[in-house]
Scaffold this motif. Sequence first.
Motif, PDB file in Angstrom:
ATOM      1  N   GLY A 135       8.087  28.132 -11.047  1.00  0.00           N
ATOM      2  CA  GLY A 135       7.212  28.843 -10.543  1.00  0.00           C
ATOM      3  C   GLY A 135       6.421  28.216 -11.712  1.00  0.00           C
ATOM      4  N   GLY A 136       6.518  27.856 -12.548  1.00  0.00           N
ATOM      5  CA  GLY A 136       5.601  27.393 -13.919  1.00  0.00           C
ATOM      6  C   GLY A 136       6.200  25.574 -15.103  1.00  0.00           C
ATOM      7  N   ALA A 137       6.332  25.659 -15.555  1.00  0.00           N
ATOM      8  CA  ALA A 137       6.889  24.538 -16.207  1.00  0.00           C
ATOM      9  C   ALA A 137       5.049  23.728 -17.187  1.00  0.00           C
TER      10      ALA A 137
ATOM     11  N   ALA B   6       7.468  36.525 -17.540  1.00  0.00           N
ATOM     12  CA  ALA B   6       8.403  35.645 -17.524  1.00  0.00           C
ATOM     13  C   ALA B   6       9.341  35.082 -17.908  1.00  0.00           C
ATOM     14  N   VAL B   7      10.604  34.243 -17.220  1.00  0.00           N
ATOM     15  CA  VAL B   7      11.375  33.723 -18.755  1.00  0.00           C
ATOM     16  C   VAL B   7      10.981  31.963 -18.335  1.00  0.00           C
TER      17      VAL B   7
ATOM     18  N   PHE C 254      16.832  26.906 -10.492  1.00  0.00           N
ATOM     19  CA  PHE C 254      15.515  28.199 -10.158  1.00  0.00           C
ATOM     20  C   PHE C 254      15.530  28.510  -8.591  1.00  0.00           C
ATOM     21  N   ASN C 255      16.113  28.490  -7.748  1.00  0.00           N
ATOM     22  CA  ASN C 255      16.471  28.788  -6.722  1.00  0.00           C
ATOM     23  C   ASN C 255      17.313  29.494  -6.657  1.00  0.00           C
TER      24      ASN C 255
ATOM     25  N   PRO D  78       8.539  33.485 -11.266  1.00  0.00           N
ATOM     26  CA  PRO D  78       8.505  34.129 -12.485  1.00  0.00           C
ATOM     27  C   PRO D  78       9.991  33.064 -13.623  1.00  0.00           C
ATOM     28  N   LEU D  79      10.239  32.187 -12.457  1.00  0.00           N
ATOM     29  CA  LEU D  79      11.366  31.452 -13.514  1.00  0.00           C
ATOM     30  C   LEU D  79      10.091  30.002 -14.424  1.00  0.00           C
TER      31      LEU D  79
END
Length: 307
Positions: A33-35, A252-253, A266-267, A9-10
Amino acid sequence: MGRVELANPLVLASGVHGSSLGKVLEALKSGAGGAVTKSIGLQPREGYKEPTLAEVEGGIINAAGLPNPGAEAFSAELAPLRGKKLSIFVSIFGGDEREFAAVVKELDPNEFVAYELNLSCPHVAGVGTEVGHDPELVSKVVSAVKSKTEKPVFVKLSPNTDKLVEIAQAAVDSGADGLTAVNTVRAMTIDISSGKPALSNGYGGLSGSAITPIALRCVYELREWFDVPIMGCGGVSTWEHAVRFFLAGADAVQLGTATMRSFAMFNDINLGIVDYLEKKGFKSLRSIVGAAHHKRGLADAAREGTQ
Ligand SMILES: Cc1cc2nc3c(=O)[nH]c(=O)nc-3n(C[C@H](O)[C@H](O)[C@H](O)COP(=O)(O)O)c2cc1C
């Protein structure tokens, strides 16, 4: 998250690393998880002259002026990513529904997971909040974009309004698949040696930990009214911040300013979230989303058997 699948969810927030796709890809490789890409308009824009960034307590103020290569050139950058199944959101902006539709027409043949409509930039005249604070125009823009694409459409909202819910309602009623809350908070700082505003544009948008409570309030307020997916955004730099947004109702954030230093967080944040869920006895993030709206918070989320 709705029709968008994220590995976690990041999500990297729009624009913080400029308009290069390289940083978007690097964030995904580093555990995001996305960008979201930089906001792309119809024509190339150079943006404002320096200084466009000023550091303040708890964050930075920026007024970059939406520099970007334009839709046609950006489409050519996206083209080689076809078939790679990357969780990239493409952020777009425009002055009215026709301009938004033209940008979508140019970009849509490419492969990406969703659009994010930037209706919330606080420092560029004629686009951003001047569009995003007019519910009727928001409605026209979202309808126009939806009519041109099958991809999910997120609308990025501004905290600089007392009409947050009204604007979100216009977006959702016109078919928005999700909401992002929030863009930067209109702000300024002054250089005391020159006696002038520190940014070439005078005012700009504040980001970083200073805006977290404002962003959190926006997410909480939106979750009271809407069932669509919400991405929280504003000063997230630790797992505790992220968890607060989930409890307020975010699915998500997004992380922006904090990633300027590195993508290593992120990790770390993902591990912190998993650990928190485990310690609290929840099997999935889904179970705690919006828990702060229950009378007894997490205790009620647990009682509902949604662990
Ligand atoms: C230098 C800079 C450039 C930005 N550019 C964009 C942009 O192009 N489009 C957009 O929607 N938001 C843009 N933003 C806003 C961020 O995506 C984000 O909403 C905001 O910074 C709050 O999150 P944060 O506190 O985690 O940075 C920018 C922010 C910064 C600091």
